[in-house]
Design a protein around this motif. Structure first.
Motif, short mmCIF file in Angstrom:
data_model
loop_
_atom_site.label_atom_id
_atom_site.label_comp_id
_atom_site.label_asym_id
_atom_site.label_seq_id
_atom_site.Cartn_x
_atom_site.Cartn_y
_atom_site.Cartn_z
N HIS A 61 0.84 -1.20 0.00
CA HIS A 61 0.00 0.00 0.00
C HIS A 61 0.88 1.25 0.00
O HIS A 61 2.04 1.20 0.39
CB HIS A 61 -0.94 0.00 1.22
CG HIS A 61 -0.23 0.06 2.52
ND1 HIS A 61 0.10 1.25 3.13
CD2 HIS A 61 0.24 -0.91 3.34
CE1 HIS A 61 0.71 1.00 4.28
NE2 HIS A 61 0.82 -0.31 4.42
N PRO A 62 0.31 2.38 -0.45
CA PRO A 62 1.09 3.62 -0.46
C PRO A 62 1.53 4.02 0.95
O PRO A 62 0.81 3.81 1.92
CB PRO A 62 0.10 4.65 -1.01
CG PRO A 62 -0.93 3.87 -1.73
CD PRO A 62 -1.02 2.56 -1.00
N ALA A 63 2.72 4.59 1.03
CA ALA A 63 3.26 5.06 2.31
C ALA A 63 4.26 6.17 2.02
O ALA A 63 4.85 6.23 0.94
CB ALA A 63 3.94 3.91 3.06
N PRO A 64 4.46 7.06 3.00
CA PRO A 64 5.40 8.17 2.80
C PRO A 64 6.85 7.71 2.98
O PRO A 64 7.55 8.09 3.92
CB PRO A 64 4.98 9.17 3.88
CG PRO A 64 4.41 8.32 4.97
CD PRO A 64 3.75 7.16 4.27
N THR A 65 7.31 6.86 2.08
CA THR A 65 8.69 6.37 2.10
C THR A 65 9.37 6.77 0.79
O THR A 65 8.72 7.26 -0.13
CB THR A 65 8.72 4.83 2.23
OG1 THR A 65 8.14 4.27 1.05
CG2 THR A 65 7.97 4.36 3.46
N GLU A 66 10.67 6.53 0.71
CA GLU A 66 11.40 6.82 -0.53
C GLU A 66 10.81 6.04 -1.71
O GLU A 66 10.76 6.52 -2.82
CB GLU A 66 12.88 6.47 -0.37
CG GLU A 66 13.65 7.44 0.47
CD GLU A 66 13.76 8.81 -0.18
OE1 GLU A 66 13.97 8.89 -1.39
OE2 GLU A 66 13.62 9.81 0.54
N GLN A 67 10.38 4.82 -1.45
CA GLN A 67 9.82 3.99 -2.51
C GLN A 67 8.37 4.33 -2.82
O GLN A 67 7.87 3.98 -3.87
CB GLN A 67 9.95 2.51 -2.13
CG GLN A 67 11.41 2.06 -2.09
CD GLN A 67 11.56 0.72 -1.40
OE1 GLN A 67 11.16 0.56 -0.26
NE2 GLN A 67 12.15 -0.23 -2.10
N GLY A 68 7.69 4.95 -1.87
CA GLY A 68 6.30 5.33 -2.07
C GLY A 68 5.30 4.27 -1.66
O GLY A 68 4.10 4.44 -1.84
N TYR A 69 5.79 3.16 -1.10
CA TYR A 69 4.89 2.10 -0.66
C TYR A 69 5.48 1.37 0.54
O TYR A 69 6.67 1.48 0.83
CB TYR A 69 4.60 1.11 -1.79
CG TYR A 69 5.83 0.40 -2.33
CD1 TYR A 69 6.31 -0.76 -1.75
CD2 TYR A 69 6.51 0.89 -3.44
CE1 TYR A 69 7.42 -1.41 -2.23
CE2 TYR A 69 7.62 0.26 -3.93
CZ TYR A 69 8.07 -0.90 -3.33
OH TYR A 69 9.20 -1.53 -3.83
N ALA A 70 4.60 0.62 1.22
CA ALA A 70 5.02 -0.22 2.34
C ALA A 70 4.56 -1.64 2.06
O ALA A 70 3.60 -1.87 1.33
CB ALA A 70 4.40 0.29 3.64
N ILE A 71 5.26 -2.60 2.65
CA ILE A 71 4.95 -4.02 2.47
C ILE A 71 4.72 -4.62 3.86
O ILE A 71 5.51 -4.40 4.78
CB ILE A 71 6.11 -4.77 1.79
CG1 ILE A 71 6.38 -4.18 0.42
CG2 ILE A 71 5.82 -6.26 1.70
CD1 ILE A 71 7.61 -4.74 -0.26
N ARG A 72 3.63 -5.39 3.99
CA ARG A 72 3.36 -6.15 5.21
C ARG A 72 3.18 -7.61 4.80
O ARG A 72 2.65 -7.90 3.73
CB ARG A 72 2.08 -5.68 5.89
CG ARG A 72 2.07 -4.23 6.30
CD ARG A 72 0.80 -3.92 7.05
NE ARG A 72 0.49 -2.50 7.03
CZ ARG A 72 -0.60 -1.98 7.57
NH1 ARG A 72 -1.49 -2.76 8.16
NH2 ARG A 72 -0.81 -0.68 7.50
N THR A 73 3.61 -8.53 5.65
CA THR A 73 3.46 -9.94 5.36
C THR A 73 2.81 -10.66 6.52
O THR A 73 2.91 -10.22 7.67
CB THR A 73 4.81 -10.62 5.05
OG1 THR A 73 5.65 -10.52 6.19
CG2 THR A 73 5.49 -9.98 3.86
N ALA A 74 2.16 -11.77 6.22
CA ALA A 74 1.57 -12.65 7.24
C ALA A 74 1.75 -14.08 6.78
O ALA A 74 1.72 -14.36 5.58
CB ALA A 74 0.10 -12.32 7.44
#
Length: 105
Positions: A61-74
């Motif tokens: 999903h979008p996030a305010p990071t250098e890459q523009g996204y964040a990753i979550r895993t389960a």
């Protein structure tokens, strides 16, 4: 404000796929794409983490990071997100060892 998300699932219960498809579109089996608020995204992800069972899931999903996204895993995955100086890279873990076959006595 709604933002796009992608959830990829592997070997999850059918009822979880049904719950995800209420808010997103399953564009190919196991890949869900939608545009939801952060609150709905977090509630969906909580449902995923609680019911993933022996399967696995990834949320992007979008996030305010250098890459523009964040990753979550389960669940259990060989690919694990790792932070490297503010960038999310994917680290591969060793494959699970097969149980050694026992010879008949």
């Amino acid at each position: 404000m709604p933002s796009m998300l992608v959830i990829a699932t592997t070997a999850v219960p059918d009822h979880l796929r049904g719950a995800l498809s209420r808010w997103t579109s399953e564009v190919v089996p196991g890949i869900f794409v939608g545009s939801v608020s952060a609150r709905v995204r977090d509630q969906l992800w909580q449902a995923v983490t609680e019911t993933v069972g022996n399967g696995a899931a990834v949320l992007v999903h979008p996030a305010p990071t250098e890459q523009g996204y964040a990753i979550r895993t389960a669940g259990t995955r060989r690919r694990v997100p790792a932070d490297f100086d503010g960038l999310t890279l994917i680290r591969m873990t060793a494959p699970p060892k097969a149980k050694e076959m026992q010879s008949p006595s």
